[in-house]
Enzyme design. Structure first.
Site, PDB file in Angstrom:
ATOM      1  N   PRO A  24       0.708  -1.231   0.243  1.00  0.00           N
ATOM      2  CA  PRO A  24       0.178   0.001  -0.042  1.00  0.00           C
ATOM      3  C   PRO A  24       0.854   1.214   0.118  1.00  0.00           C
ATOM      4  O   PRO A  24       1.743   1.289   0.718  1.00  0.00           O
ATOM      5  CB  PRO A  24      -0.807  -0.044   1.359  1.00  0.00           C
ATOM      6  CG  PRO A  24      -0.077  -0.964   2.059  1.00  0.00           C
ATOM      7  CD  PRO A  24       0.787  -1.866   1.284  1.00  0.00           C
ATOM      8  N   CYS A  26       0.605   5.235  -0.099  1.00  0.00           N
ATOM      9  CA  CYS A  26      -0.257   6.790  -0.374  1.00  0.00           C
ATOM     10  C   CYS A  26       0.240   7.471  -1.725  1.00  0.00           C
ATOM     11  O   CYS A  26       1.418   7.561  -1.980  1.00  0.00           O
ATOM     12  CB  CYS A  26      -0.198   7.826   0.695  1.00  0.00           C
ATOM     13  SG  CYS A  26      -0.639   7.013   2.280  1.00  0.00           S
ATOM     14  N   ALA A  58      -3.341   3.536   2.092  1.00  0.00           N
ATOM     15  CA  ALA A  58      -3.801   3.728   3.526  1.00  0.00           C
ATOM     16  C   ALA A  58      -5.176   4.701   3.274  1.00  0.00           C
ATOM     17  O   ALA A  58      -4.962   5.795   2.757  1.00  0.00           O
ATOM     18  CB  ALA A  58      -2.911   4.810   4.356  1.00  0.00           C
ATOM     19  N   TYR A 180       1.343   5.091  13.229  1.00  0.00           N
ATOM     20  CA  TYR A 180      -0.055   5.776  13.033  1.00  0.00           C
ATOM     21  C   TYR A 180      -0.734   5.322  14.148  1.00  0.00           C
ATOM     22  O   TYR A 180      -0.134   4.657  15.108  1.00  0.00           O
ATOM     23  CB  TYR A 180      -0.525   5.326  11.740  1.00  0.00           C
ATOM     24  CG  TYR A 180       0.254   6.123  10.494  1.00  0.00           C
ATOM     25  CD1 TYR A 180       0.526   7.356  10.502  1.00  0.00           C
ATOM     26  CD2 TYR A 180       0.689   5.305   9.600  1.00  0.00           C
ATOM     27  CE1 TYR A 180       1.257   7.974   9.455  1.00  0.00           C
ATOM     28  CE2 TYR A 180       1.524   5.772   8.623  1.00  0.00           C
ATOM     29  CZ  TYR A 180       1.646   7.124   8.496  1.00  0.00           C
ATOM     30  OH  TYR A 180       2.474   8.101   7.649  1.00  0.00           O
ATOM     31  N   ARG A 228      -0.711  -4.857   8.939  1.00  0.00           N
ATOM     32  CA  ARG A 228       0.535  -4.592   8.676  1.00  0.00           C
ATOM     33  C   ARG A 228       1.027  -4.254  10.243  1.00  0.00           C
ATOM     34  O   ARG A 228       0.289  -3.267  10.962  1.00  0.00           O
ATOM     35  CB  ARG A 228       0.519  -3.422   7.884  1.00  0.00           C
ATOM     36  CG  ARG A 228       1.945  -2.891   7.659  1.00  0.00           C
ATOM     37  CD  ARG A 228       2.246  -1.893   6.743  1.00  0.00           C
ATOM     38  NE  ARG A 228       2.771  -2.576   5.414  1.00  0.00           N
ATOM     39  CZ  ARG A 228       3.423  -2.373   4.462  1.00  0.00           C
ATOM     40  NH1 ARG A 228       3.749  -1.121   4.471  1.00  0.00           N
ATOM     41  NH2 ARG A 228       3.960  -3.247   3.374  1.00  0.00           N
ATOM     42  N   GLY A 323       7.077  -2.014  -2.971  1.00  0.00           N
ATOM     43  CA  GLY A 323       6.682  -0.672  -2.757  1.00  0.00           C
ATOM     44  C   GLY A 323       7.230   0.145  -4.130  1.00  0.00           C
ATOM     45  O   GLY A 323       6.720   0.095  -5.354  1.00  0.00           O
ATOM     46  N   ARG A 324       8.462   0.719  -3.778  1.00  0.00           N
ATOM     47  CA  ARG A 324       9.154   1.677  -4.892  1.00  0.00           C
ATOM     48  C   ARG A 324       9.527   0.724  -6.011  1.00  0.00           C
ATOM     49  O   ARG A 324       9.200   1.530  -7.220  1.00  0.00           O
ATOM     50  CB  ARG A 324      10.053   2.176  -4.175  1.00  0.00           C
ATOM     51  CG  ARG A 324       9.799   3.155  -3.159  1.00  0.00           C
ATOM     52  CD  ARG A 324      10.969   3.702  -2.178  1.00  0.00           C
ATOM     53  NE  ARG A 324      11.521   2.636  -1.386  1.00  0.00           N
ATOM     54  CZ  ARG A 324      12.383   2.538  -0.463  1.00  0.00           C
ATOM     55  NH1 ARG A 324      12.710   3.752  -0.373  1.00  0.00           N
ATOM     56  NH2 ARG A 324      12.415   1.421   0.487  1.00  0.00           N
TER      57      ARG A 324
HETATM   58  C1  FNR Z   1       4.441   4.207   1.478  1.00  0.00           C
HETATM   59  N1  FNR Z   1       4.611   3.150   2.323  1.00  0.00           N
HETATM   60  C2  FNR Z   1       3.043   2.985   2.886  1.00  0.00           C
HETATM   61  N2  FNR Z   1       2.977   1.829   3.929  1.00  0.00           N
HETATM   62  C3  FNR Z   1       1.581   1.688   4.146  1.00  0.00           C
HETATM   63  O1  FNR Z   1       1.543   0.778   5.059  1.00  0.00           O
HETATM   64  N3  FNR Z   1       0.780   2.585   3.848  1.00  0.00           N
HETATM   65  C4  FNR Z   1       0.875   3.561   2.865  1.00  0.00           C
HETATM   66  O2  FNR Z   1      -0.022   4.102   2.861  1.00  0.00           O
HETATM   67  C5  FNR Z   1       2.154   3.768   2.482  1.00  0.00           C
HETATM   68  N4  FNR Z   1       2.482   4.821   1.810  1.00  0.00           N
HETATM   69  C6  FNR Z   1       3.591   4.997   1.062  1.00  0.00           C
HETATM   70  C7  FNR Z   1       3.846   5.709   0.039  1.00  0.00           C
HETATM   71  C8  FNR Z   1       5.028   5.696  -0.787  1.00  0.00           C
HETATM   72  C9  FNR Z   1       5.275   6.979  -2.034  1.00  0.00           C
HETATM   73  C10 FNR Z   1       6.276   4.982  -0.183  1.00  0.00           C
HETATM   74  C11 FNR Z   1       7.457   5.067  -1.047  1.00  0.00           C
HETATM   75  C12 FNR Z   1       5.813   4.123   0.600  1.00  0.00           C
HETATM   76  C13 FNR Z   1       5.533   1.979   2.566  1.00  0.00           C
HETATM   77  C14 FNR Z   1       5.424   1.010   1.772  1.00  0.00           C
HETATM   78  O3  FNR Z   1       4.416   0.625   1.729  1.00  0.00           O
HETATM   79  C15 FNR Z   1       6.650   0.026   1.936  1.00  0.00           C
HETATM   80  O4  FNR Z   1       6.156  -0.592   3.153  1.00  0.00           O
HETATM   81  C16 FNR Z   1       7.928   0.691   1.743  1.00  0.00           C
HETATM   82  O5  FNR Z   1       8.076   1.553   0.726  1.00  0.00           O
HETATM   83  C17 FNR Z   1       8.997  -0.228   1.760  1.00  0.00           C
HETATM   84  O6  FNR Z   1       9.143  -1.257   0.565  1.00  0.00           O
HETATM   85  P1  FNR Z   1       9.836  -0.793  -0.636  1.00  0.00           P
HETATM   86  O7  FNR Z   1       9.560   0.627  -1.426  1.00  0.00           O
HETATM   87  O8  FNR Z   1      11.332  -0.752  -0.205  1.00  0.00           O
HETATM   88  O9  FNR Z   1       9.486  -1.894  -1.732  1.00  0.00           O
END
Ligand code: FNR
Length: 354
Positions: A24, A26, A58, A180, A228, A323-324
């Site tokens: 997830p 944002c 989220a 949160y 989570r 994610g990214r």
């Molecule tokens: C996030 N992450 C995140 N986590 C979550 O639980 N709810 C959310 O809405 C968000 N929003 C969010 C926005 C953006 C732009 C990023 C980059 C990250 C965290 C994400 O879900 C993830 O756990 C982390 O980014 C680590 O994974 P990666 O990016 O290393 O694959």
């Protein structure tokens, strides 16, 4: 036989076509809590790109539970309606539509990242937490929730869960991580209450177990429901893996289907080894090894199909969330399918190219 990254996974009545999920994230692009065309294109593209589980960002259970004014919400029927084409679009591509429901607690009410991301201190936007302790000196001091307010808030998670189901989602994740609201109750660094919601781990997790129970009753027991967690606060005096494994055990006994193993976010001074590949994988692995029956999802700096495949093949987690990597490449999963020599995930409309 040990599954690989592309092996389907059945959880309750739902089958993920592969073990690749979109974490997830944002995108701060909602209007009045309503998902827009942006979300439709953004999320359905990942499903077209072969991701097996697409988790919507989220989604706040109340207006003041949003991290920013651009967050999606689920407190108003118009928001349910806005999410219907998204759940349908994801499912139409053969992926499982999932959604994360959340309350930002003491970290709510911030600007969008591209507007600076700082707390907005807006009047009419109450900031809530377990105790009157600000995240850092730039953040507002939250009002400590009364027990009656906690009960109300727990109910709002149930309402959002019911709306998520009505919108067509098939998997629900409760956001209990990243500092949160729920995590702020779990962590002794932000929860210094003296009542039944503070002190012992059992008390600190009470809000979570109450939210799980209300979500189970409103979401249903036939579809997967998970949490989570920040498995560690990475800070002295904060939550430890030993504690979060206990929380996971309690969640399992309560009938929770999966734990999505993240970390950090409780306090600004946490020492997170965040630039190391697979830095959170030991948490997902620990869940697999110690809490029988619950599915474990791994997330954090998982970059290549080979890395992701190895995680599943060696049994360190049941699902890999990206994610990214998926922001950089919506077709990451199709590349993975090609690398692993399996074209099943490729949409039939694209097959002539593969
Ligand atoms: C996030 N992450 C995140 N986590 C979550 O639980 N709810 C959310 O809405 C968000 N929003 C969010 C926005 C953006 C732009 C990023 C980059 C990250 C965290 C994400 O879900 C993830 O756990 C982390 O980014 C680590 O994974 P990666 O990016 O290393 O694959």
């Amino acid at each position: 036989m040990q599954p690989n990254l592309l092996t389907p996974l059945t959880i309750k009545s739902v089958t993920l076509p592969s073990r690749i999920g979109m974490s997830p994230m944002c995108t701060y692009s909602a209007q009045d809590g309503m998902a827009t065309d942006w979300h439709l294109v953004h999320l359905v593209s990942r499903a077209q790109g072969g991701v097996g589980l697409v988790l919507v960002e989220a989604t706040a259970v109340s207006p003041e539970g949003r991290i920013s004014p651009g967050d999606i919400g689920l407190w108003d029927p118009r928001q349910t309606k806005a999410l219907v084409p998204i759940a349908r679009g994801i499912a139409g591509e053969g992926a499982v539509p999932g959604i994360q429901i959340a309350h930002a607690g003491r970290k709510a009410g911030c600007a969008k990242p591209w507007d600076g991301g700082k707390p907005l201190h807006l009047s009419g936007w109450p900031i809530l937490g377990p105790s009157p302790i600000a995240f850092d000196p730039t953040y507002p001091t939250p009002s400590a929730l009364t027990v009656a307010e906690i009960k109300q808030l727990v109910k709002s998670f149930g309402t959002s869960a019911a709306m998520a189901r009505e919108a067509g989602f098939k998997l629900l994740e409760i956001h209990g991580a990243h500092g949160y609201l729920i995590h702020s109750f779990l962590s002794p660094l932000s929860n210094q209450r003296q009542d039944e919601y503070g002190g012992t781990l059992e008390n600190r997790m009470r809000i979570l177990t109450e939210i799980v129970a209300v979500c189970q009753s409103r979401w249903g027991m036939d579809l997967p429901l998970g949490v989570r967690l920040s498995m560690s606060d990475w800070a002295p005096g904060g939550l430890t893996l030993a504690e979060t494994l206990q929380v996971t055990q309690v969640l399992r006994e309560a009938g929770v289907d999966f734990v999505d193993c993240s970390s950090g976010g409780a306090v600004p001074h946490a020492q997170i080894p965040g630039n190391e590949p697979l830095y959170q994988l030991p948490f997902a692995k620990a869940v697999k090894q110690t809490v029988l029956g619950i599915k474990s999802m791994a997330v954090g700096m998982i970059r290549t199909p080979a890395e992701a495949n190895q995680i599943i093949q060696e049994g360190s987690a049941d699902v890999v969330l990206l994610g990214r990597a998926l922001l950089r490449d919506p077709y990451w999963a199709l590349r993975a399918a090609q690398e692993l020599g399996d074209s099943r995930l490729v949409p039939k409309q694209y097959r002539r190219a593969f």
